[in-house]
Design a protein around this motif. Structure first.
Motif, short mmCIF file in Angstrom:
data_model
loop_
_atom_site.label_atom_id
_atom_site.label_comp_id
_atom_site.label_asym_id
_atom_site.label_seq_id
_atom_site.Cartn_x
_atom_site.Cartn_y
_atom_site.Cartn_z
N GLU A 72 0.84 -1.19 0.00
CA GLU A 72 0.00 0.00 0.00
C GLU A 72 0.88 1.25 0.00
O GLU A 72 2.07 1.17 0.30
N VAL A 73 0.27 2.38 -0.32
CA VAL A 73 1.00 3.65 -0.34
C VAL A 73 0.20 4.68 0.45
O VAL A 73 -1.00 4.82 0.26
N LEU A 74 0.90 5.38 1.34
CA LEU A 74 0.32 6.51 2.06
C LEU A 74 1.02 7.75 1.54
O LEU A 74 2.24 7.89 1.66
N VAL A 75 0.25 8.66 0.93
CA VAL A 75 0.79 9.88 0.34
C VAL A 75 0.48 11.06 1.26
O VAL A 75 -0.68 11.30 1.60
N VAL A 76 1.53 11.78 1.64
CA VAL A 76 1.39 12.93 2.54
C VAL A 76 2.04 14.14 1.88
O VAL A 76 3.22 14.09 1.50
N SER A 77 1.30 15.22 1.75
CA SER A 77 1.84 16.46 1.21
C SER A 77 2.84 17.03 2.20
O SER A 77 2.57 17.12 3.40
N GLN A 78 4.01 17.45 1.68
CA GLN A 78 5.09 17.90 2.57
C GLN A 78 5.85 19.05 1.92
O GLN A 78 6.91 18.86 1.33
N PHE A 79 5.30 20.28 2.02
CA PHE A 79 5.93 21.42 1.36
C PHE A 79 7.34 21.70 1.88
O PHE A 79 8.16 22.30 1.20
N THR A 80 7.66 21.23 3.08
CA THR A 80 8.99 21.50 3.64
C THR A 80 10.10 20.77 2.90
O THR A 80 11.27 21.07 3.10
N LEU A 81 9.75 19.85 1.98
CA LEU A 81 10.77 19.23 1.14
C LEU A 81 11.39 20.26 0.19
O LEU A 81 12.43 20.01 -0.40
N ALA A 82 10.74 21.41 0.04
CA ALA A 82 11.26 22.47 -0.81
C ALA A 82 12.24 23.38 -0.07
O ALA A 82 12.71 24.38 -0.62
N ALA A 83 12.57 23.05 1.17
CA ALA A 83 13.40 23.92 2.01
C ALA A 83 14.73 24.28 1.34
O ALA A 83 15.45 23.41 0.85
N ASP A 84 15.02 25.56 1.34
CA ASP A 84 16.31 26.07 0.88
C ASP A 84 17.07 26.49 2.13
O ASP A 84 16.67 27.42 2.83
N THR A 85 18.16 25.79 2.42
CA THR A 85 18.94 26.05 3.63
C THR A 85 20.35 26.55 3.31
O THR A 85 21.23 26.49 4.16
N ARG A 86 20.54 27.06 2.09
CA ARG A 86 21.89 27.48 1.68
C ARG A 86 22.42 28.68 2.45
O ARG A 86 23.63 28.82 2.61
N SER A 87 21.53 29.55 2.91
CA SER A 87 22.03 30.70 3.67
C SER A 87 21.17 30.89 4.92
O SER A 87 19.98 30.60 4.92
N GLY A 88 21.81 31.37 5.96
CA GLY A 88 21.10 31.63 7.21
C GLY A 88 20.69 30.34 7.90
O GLY A 88 21.08 29.24 7.53
N ASN A 89 19.90 30.52 8.93
CA ASN A 89 19.46 29.39 9.75
C ASN A 89 17.97 29.10 9.65
O ASN A 89 17.48 28.18 10.28
N ARG A 90 17.27 29.92 8.89
CA ARG A 90 15.83 29.72 8.72
C ARG A 90 15.59 29.27 7.28
O ARG A 90 15.90 29.98 6.33
N PRO A 91 15.01 28.07 7.09
CA PRO A 91 14.78 27.58 5.73
C PRO A 91 13.80 28.48 4.97
O PRO A 91 12.87 29.03 5.56
N GLY A 92 14.03 28.60 3.68
CA GLY A 92 13.10 29.31 2.80
C GLY A 92 12.32 28.29 1.98
O GLY A 92 12.83 27.22 1.64
N PHE A 93 11.08 28.61 1.68
CA PHE A 93 10.21 27.69 0.95
C PHE A 93 9.65 28.30 -0.33
O PHE A 93 8.63 27.86 -0.85
N SER A 94 10.33 29.31 -0.86
CA SER A 94 9.82 30.04 -2.01
C SER A 94 9.79 29.19 -3.28
O SER A 94 9.10 29.55 -4.24
N THR A 95 10.48 28.07 -3.32
CA THR A 95 10.47 27.22 -4.52
C THR A 95 9.31 26.23 -4.54
O THR A 95 9.07 25.57 -5.54
N ALA A 96 8.58 26.14 -3.42
CA ALA A 96 7.39 25.27 -3.38
C ALA A 96 6.28 25.90 -4.21
O ALA A 96 6.19 27.12 -4.33
N ALA A 97 5.44 25.06 -4.79
CA ALA A 97 4.29 25.56 -5.53
C ALA A 97 3.35 26.30 -4.59
O ALA A 97 3.31 26.01 -3.39
N ALA A 98 2.60 27.24 -5.13
CA ALA A 98 1.58 27.92 -4.35
C ALA A 98 0.58 26.89 -3.83
O ALA A 98 0.38 25.84 -4.46
N PRO A 99 -0.04 27.14 -2.66
CA PRO A 99 -0.92 26.13 -2.06
C PRO A 99 -1.99 25.55 -2.98
O PRO A 99 -2.18 24.33 -3.00
#
Length: 145
Positions: A72-99
């Motif tokens: 079986e497959v359980l699918v869970v939406s997870q926008f945090t997979l788009a996290a950009d952590t290249r600079s600073g300590n707070r991830p950015g999510f601007s590359t995720a699709a709009a909701p």
């Protein structure tokens, strides 16, 4: 699209303390639609996941797919997979699709898995979900399509 697959013995999702979806042996798929993703990419990702040989055969080799296993497959939406952590300590999510686009592609992707013959359970898009899983292996695979 981006996905993190986890081979599981079982998994479930709860919202507001109530289990809304659960599966036995198979895959937990955390999925994120990225800006510019298309239905074609969602279909390609679903097809790849359905054929990926990450389950053991009778000789102990990873040579079987979730389809081969009857898993079986359980699918869970997870926008945090788009996290950009290249600079600073707070991830950015601007590359995720709009909701709204993210939800549309999440549903399309889940439907595509079902069309490939898989039993698919779903999380609740946009909800504060509690995901429980028992890893099998553990086996985790990262996919970008």
């Amino acid at each position: 699209m981006r996905a993190l697959l986890q081979r599981v013995s079982d998994a479930s999702v709860a919202v507001d303390g109530e289990v809304i979806s659960e599966i036995g042996p198979g895959l937990l798929v955390l999925v994120c639609a990225m800006q510019g993703d298309t239905q074609e990419q969602a279909t390609k990702l679903a097809t790849k996941i359905s054929k990926l040989r990450i389950f053991q055969d009778e000789n102990g080799k990873m040579n079987r797919s979730v389809v081969d296993q009857g898993g079986e497959v359980l699918v869970v939406s997870q926008f945090t997979l788009a996290a950009d952590t290249r600079s600073g300590n707070r991830p950015g999510f601007s590359t995720a699709a709009a909701p709204d686009e993210g939800e549309r592609l999440y549903e399309f992707f889940s439907d595509a898995l079902q069309k490939l013959g898989l039993s698919v359970a779903r999380g609740q898009f946009g909800a504060d979900m509690k995901v429980r899983l028992l890893n099998d292996g553990p086996v985790r695979i990262w996919l970008d399509i």
